[in-house]
Design a protein around this motif. Sequence first.
Motif, PDB file in Angstrom:
ATOM      1  N   ALA A 196       0.679  -1.177   0.241  1.00 60.98           N
ATOM      2  CA  ALA A 196       0.097   0.088  -0.148  1.00 60.98           C
ATOM      3  C   ALA A 196       0.853   1.175   0.038  1.00 60.98           C
ATOM      4  CB  ALA A 196      -1.084  -0.025   1.228  1.00 60.98           C
ATOM      5  N   GLY A 197       2.009   1.162   0.525  1.00 59.11           N
ATOM      6  CA  GLY A 197       2.765   2.294   0.580  1.00 59.11           C
ATOM      7  C   GLY A 197       4.202   2.143   1.313  1.00 59.11           C
ATOM      8  N   ARG A 198       4.925   3.088   1.349  1.00 62.33           N
ATOM      9  CA  ARG A 198       6.225   2.873   1.717  1.00 62.33           C
ATOM     10  C   ARG A 198       6.450   2.283   3.475  1.00 62.33           C
ATOM     11  NH1 ARG A 198       7.035   7.544  -1.257  1.00 62.33           N
ATOM     12  NH2 ARG A 198       8.545   7.277  -3.136  1.00 62.33           N
ATOM     13  N   ASP A 199       5.641   2.368   4.149  1.00 59.04           N
ATOM     14  CA  ASP A 199       5.448   1.678   5.516  1.00 59.04           C
ATOM     15  C   ASP A 199       5.476   0.380   5.496  1.00 59.04           C
ATOM     16  OD1 ASP A 199       5.336   4.435   6.461  1.00 59.04           O
ATOM     17  OD2 ASP A 199       3.317   4.417   6.920  1.00 59.04           O
ATOM     18  N   SER A 200       5.036  -0.310   4.166  1.00 59.40           N
ATOM     19  CA  SER A 200       4.826  -1.635   4.309  1.00 59.40           C
ATOM     20  C   SER A 200       6.251  -2.289   3.573  1.00 59.40           C
ATOM     21  CB  SER A 200       3.744  -2.180   3.086  1.00 59.40           C
ATOM     22  OG  SER A 200       2.545  -1.412   3.501  1.00 59.40           O
TER      23      SER A 200
ATOM     24  N   TRP B   4       5.763   4.636  -7.224  1.00 61.45           N
ATOM     25  CA  TRP B   4       5.676   5.376  -6.086  1.00 61.45           C
ATOM     26  C   TRP B   4       6.594   6.855  -6.321  1.00 61.45           C
ATOM     27  CZ3 TRP B   4       6.566   1.792  -1.641  1.00 61.45           C
ATOM     28  CH2 TRP B   4       5.433   0.852  -1.539  1.00 61.45           C
ATOM     29  N   ALA B   5       7.662   6.583  -6.977  1.00 54.58           N
ATOM     30  CA  ALA B   5       8.612   7.791  -7.372  1.00 54.58           C
ATOM     31  C   ALA B   5       7.885   8.768  -8.317  1.00 54.58           C
ATOM     32  CB  ALA B   5       9.987   7.421  -7.728  1.00 54.58           C
ATOM     33  N   GLU B   6       7.478   8.068  -9.164  1.00 55.71           N
ATOM     34  CA  GLU B   6       6.948   8.861 -10.449  1.00 55.71           C
ATOM     35  C   GLU B   6       5.566   9.517  -9.750  1.00 55.71           C
ATOM     36  OE1 GLU B   6       6.141   6.286 -13.768  1.00 55.71           O
ATOM     37  OE2 GLU B   6       8.491   6.849 -14.577  1.00 55.71           O
TER      38      GLU B   6
ATOM     39  N   HIS C 263      15.071   8.539  -4.596  1.00 54.28           N
ATOM     40  CA  HIS C 263      13.942   7.883  -4.481  1.00 54.28           C
ATOM     41  C   HIS C 263      14.214   6.643  -4.317  1.00 54.28           C
ATOM     42  CE1 HIS C 263      11.743  11.888  -4.046  1.00 54.28           C
ATOM     43  NE2 HIS C 263      10.517  11.049  -3.775  1.00 54.28           N
ATOM     44  N   LEU C 264      14.530   6.090  -5.103  1.00 54.36           N
ATOM     45  CA  LEU C 264      14.492   4.501  -5.409  1.00 54.36           C
ATOM     46  C   LEU C 264      15.586   3.858  -4.440  1.00 54.36           C
ATOM     47  CD1 LEU C 264      14.225   3.719  -9.287  1.00 54.36           C
ATOM     48  CD2 LEU C 264      12.291   3.833  -7.479  1.00 54.36           C
TER      49      LEU C 264
END
Length: 598
Positions: free
Chosen positions: A281-285, A328-330, A382-383
Amino acid sequence: MAVAIDPIAYLRSIPPFQALPAAEFAAATRNLEVGFYPVGTRLTSAGGRPLDYLYVVRKGAVRLERDGQTLQVLEEGECFGYTSLISGRATLDVIVDEDLLAYRLPGADFRRLLGYAPFAGHFAVGLADRLKSSLAHAPAFSGQPDLSIEVGRLVVRPAVWVERDATVAHAARVMREHRISSVLVRTDPPGIVTDRDFRNRVLADGLPPATPVTEVFTRPLQLVPSEAPLHAAWTALLDARIHHLPVVTDGEIAGVITSGDLLRCSAQGPVAVLRAVERLAGRDSLRGYAARVAEMAAALVAGGVDAPRIGGLVARLNDTLLARLVRWAEADLGPAPGAWAWVALGSEGRMEQTLLTDQDNALVYEDAGAPHRAWFHAFAEHLNADLVAAGFPACPGGRMARRWNGTISWWKEEIDACVEHRPAAAAILYDLRRAAGPLDVAPLETALARGARTRHLARSLAREALRFTPPPGMVLRLRGGAEVDLKQHGIAPVVMLARCYAVEVGSTARGTLERLEAARAAGLMAEALHASVSEAYRFLLDLRLRLQLRAFSEHRPLLDIVRLDELSGAERTRVKDSFRAIRRWQEKATYHYQTDLV
């Protein structure tokens, strides 16, 4: 006070005796003897009387020599004498190095036990066969499914077809009637349409029910033979990034298996991790990704999959994760201002990373993107940061896209400069693999091929490779708590020298085993040498993975260094066998490349 250990109980506790049927083991060990030999005793000499027993060292040490040169020292839990018993000849001097207490199994009993494949493989005369057998019969974690079962066993219903003139409405009705998520289309070659195609190509685009199914189907099909192992089906699905895989029996499609079918075979397999990655779902995952990969690797090891294949599966999953990070980065930075390619290097580029290790990557973008360097730099930042969050440590040497990015023209110049002036730095570039992005990196492949034709490059790479060598045989002793670095002493020498040979023969192969095969095919490695080095590499990779998985389960650091007294006698023997094969290859490479010349 030391507790005496019954000889028969001790023998039963070590491989390969532990794998024997109870009745056969009991019959063979009725004649077991105990022998004591003082230091300096010569048990046999090359060309002399062959040994009449299989010896298992309980205490002390035995030295194996040829022409006065020590080849190996055997200690507790290791065996000798089997070469004499199998070949009927004494080929080495066998000398007691420390007062020896050994258990002796008479030759007749030993030969009878050779009728059992796991036992016989352990004592194969050929080094490559011994190492291969060690992999085949290595102990695995318990309670896991057999992941080498044939894919055909998963097919539960025959293939369902529609004709080429069918409409999407008809195909959907057929799928509903049979309660399936895909249907095959009778075209030449045949195709397939899935429920995802209906969502993404029909409903999402507002196409009418009368649309011909051939406008939304996929062909050619990605097929898998029914006799292929389960892990081959995983590889096919991950490579093609699909969820349905037709299975072929006797040249005909027998049925279709799905990612769900594979998922039910193992909740810790690659398909399960792939599903989890696709649903992040997001970076927390990201935090749990490394643990999921380790759990998957443990399940694969337990299921009989070897380390090189596991590395390939892990690389494909990492590519899937990378695709998620790119989105996510884009989303944060906006669409890319030009075509780009994310390049994996090192073990990830060779698709040989089993557990997550330091990042080695780079970013290449089209020349037209030069005015937008700031965007590409932010993209790389970011990556790289997200990969660290997922469990990939930053590269200590800085070989990461946040520092290593530029236009494709700059990269071609960088490759040429490295080949000409910094050949050691050029080595990792020959592991280059595009892992994400639309930019074609063929110009970089061309630059690498041009550099490979430079006369000094192969010798420079060989000189660098030969800096990494296995330790001398006399150092590999239990006494004093000797340690070995499985990567620096064994795996890295093979990886680096295989890369060098691939450069010399002009091979574009990235994997180490494929590079060794290219060297063999080109005549640079004899068949026996190729077999022994390949199996040594497989064995060391597998042993390292098993030890690291054990450390992971015990919440210890994942190190490459292992104490010899932490290994079983069989493992110590095979480590020494592997190092001996690598040293032999390095000796030949030293002569071949004349690395001692300035």
